[in-house]
Design an enzyme around this catalytic site. Structure first.
Site, PDB file in Angstrom:
ATOM      1  N   ASP A 110     -18.046 -44.804 -75.772  1.00 17.96           N
ATOM      2  CA  ASP A 110     -19.040 -44.181 -76.645  1.00 17.96           C
ATOM      3  C   ASP A 110     -19.074 -44.842 -78.022  1.00 17.96           C
ATOM      4  O   ASP A 110     -18.249 -45.697 -78.346  1.00 17.96           O
ATOM      5  CB  ASP A 110     -18.722 -42.698 -76.804  1.00 17.96           C
ATOM      6  CG  ASP A 110     -18.771 -41.957 -75.488  1.00 17.96           C
ATOM      7  OD1 ASP A 110     -19.720 -42.195 -74.717  1.00 17.96           O
ATOM      8  OD2 ASP A 110     -17.857 -41.151 -75.218  1.00 17.96           O
ATOM      9  N   TYR A 138      -6.048 -45.875 -71.481  1.00 16.49           N
ATOM     10  CA  TYR A 138      -6.558 -45.497 -72.801  1.00 16.49           C
ATOM     11  C   TYR A 138      -5.406 -45.210 -73.762  1.00 16.49           C
ATOM     12  O   TYR A 138      -4.330 -44.755 -73.351  1.00 16.49           O
ATOM     13  CB  TYR A 138      -7.431 -44.246 -72.703  1.00 16.49           C
ATOM     14  CG  TYR A 138      -8.825 -44.484 -72.196  1.00 16.49           C
ATOM     15  CD1 TYR A 138      -9.861 -44.830 -73.056  1.00 16.49           C
ATOM     16  CD2 TYR A 138      -9.122 -44.354 -70.836  1.00 16.49           C
ATOM     17  CE1 TYR A 138     -11.157 -45.047 -72.585  1.00 16.49           C
ATOM     18  CE2 TYR A 138     -10.407 -44.571 -70.350  1.00 16.49           C
ATOM     19  CZ  TYR A 138     -11.413 -44.914 -71.239  1.00 16.49           C
ATOM     20  OH  TYR A 138     -12.689 -45.127 -70.761  1.00 16.49           O
TER      21      TYR A 138
END
Length: 409
Positions: free
Chosen positions: A122, A193
């Protein structure tokens, strides 16, 4: 006088001969003037018709490759290319423009080159080892492409692209001979992540205990943002590892370190938001187990998700036996200088912000238990509304149905 016989100029008077000569000169001038205008018109017409040379892609073979790259996401409107951005650039739009500019692909449209990405990030999210696969122009023949011994003669895709890409996007590895059915998204075995945060005022031990509850296959519908356009009905995802570990970048910097086969939209940021609440001792670790049970929570309680800026897609893993990455180990001095300048600027800004924080607080800070990182404001625990007592959002089925009804008009 017959029309076929030429005039007898010997019989003409001097005055008549001069008059005839002047007539010839005048006609000659008119003829030359008309011819010049015609030539000028022809030249202008040729210039108008002349088109810029087009690159003949049919003269070249194309090959499937994979590229691994890093980017700082703060200046981009996310990773994925979007046709209608109204001036807001994405990381992929910059890469596709670079591919087109260097004549490696025929268009900036991803559909022209079998384009695939590993994981969508994002706005504000960065990555260190993001991966795309695509078909690009080759310097080799079809027979040579299929034989890795000719790879040294292939175009240096990393160097070519980095010359025209912005400095905060760097291609650093290439796979010239991926498996025949390789796809950046579907061939990935897991995504890794990292979410960086300061430990001030947080109970790291409790956060670690809570993070471990994510491991395994669970229904994460209460740890994501629903998207009706995707019409997702299966929210089960498998987390391979989940822990809170110290960062090597500072004594009080920690990392939410997470590995999983696949992730939902905003999933990591939602997970981090709840971990912050546990770390502030505003929630017990049991809230994670409860939110992972759709029978207890058919829809997500209304809580704000964590900031995107500390989130990094750290790595994308593939079968090492079949995917051979060639890493570029050298970057030009100018680029390294730019990174040093950026690092210095951000360190200076951090110092100034810390100074301002101390000045405004007179060297004192509020009790750590009164700061709610989930909502980013000073919070009194006595007035904190527990997750279990908050309003819930629409269910996944309701979101999907609402989107379909809107589409049907």
């Amino acid at each position: 006088m017959s029309e076929s016989q030429p005039p007898n100029y010997n019989e003409w008077t001097k005055e008549r001969l001069i008059e005839k000569l002047q007539e010839y000169e005048l006609n000659d001038k008119k003829r030359k003037s008309g011819q010049s205008e015609l030539n000028l018109s022809d030249e202008t017409s040729k210039q108008k018709k002349k088109k810029p040379k087009t690159f003949d892609f049919t003269r070249y073979e194309f090959r499937k490759i994979a590229l691994k790259f890093a980017y700082l996401g703060w200046n981009y409107h996310g990773l994925a290319f979007q046709k209608h951005m109204n001036g807001a650039e994405t990381v992929e739009s910059e890469i596709l423009k670079a591919l087109h500019k260097t004549k490696l692909v025929s268009s900036i449209d991803p559909a022209c080159c079998e384009f695939s990405r590993c994981g969508r990030t994002d706005k504000g999210v960065s990555a260190m080892n993001q991966v795309i696969s695509l078909s690009v122009r080759s310097n080799l023949s079809g027979e040579e492409i299929s034989n890795s011994k000719y790879n040294e003669r292939e175009l240096n895709y990393v160097k070519i692209l980095n010359k025209v890409l912005p400095p905060d996007i760097r291609i650093h590895s290439v796979c010239l001979n991926p498996p025949k059915d390789f796809d950046a998204r579907f061939s990935c075995t897991y995504r890794h992540y990292k979410y960086f945060f300061e430990s001030d005022g947080l109970n790291i031990s409790k956060m670690q205990e809570a993070a471990s509850l994510f491991i395994g296959e669970h229904d994460f519908r209460n740890f994501c943002k629903l998207d009706g356009s995707k019409q997702i009905t299966n929210y089960k995802r498998t987390i391979l590892s989940s822990s809170i570990i110290p960062s090597e970048h500072g004594a009080n910097i920690y990392v939410f370190d997470l590995r999983g086969s696949a992730f939902l939209w905003h999933q990591v940021r939602c997970m981090m938001s709840i971990l912050f609440l546990v770390g502030r001792e505003l929630e017990q670790k049991a809230i994670i187990t409860e939110l992972l049970n759709p029978a207890l929570y058919p829809s997500r309680p209304n809580y704000k998700i964590a900031s995107p800026f500390p989130l990094v897609l750290f790595d994308c893993k593939y079968d090492e036996k079949t995917t051979n990455w060639i890493k570029c180990t050298t970057f030009d001095g100018l680029h390294l200088l730019r990174f040093n300048q950026l690092w210095g600027d951000l360190k200076t800004k951090s110092t100034i912000i810390s100074t301002m924080k101390n000045v405004l607080g007179n060297g004192k800070t509020e009790s750590t238990k009164t700061i709610n990182l989930e909502e980013g404001r000073i919070h009194n625990p006595a007035t904190y509304v527990p997750i279990s007592k908050r309003e819930t959002l629409e269910t996944a089925d309701e979101v999907n149905e609402k989107w379909m009804l809107k589409k049907r008009g």
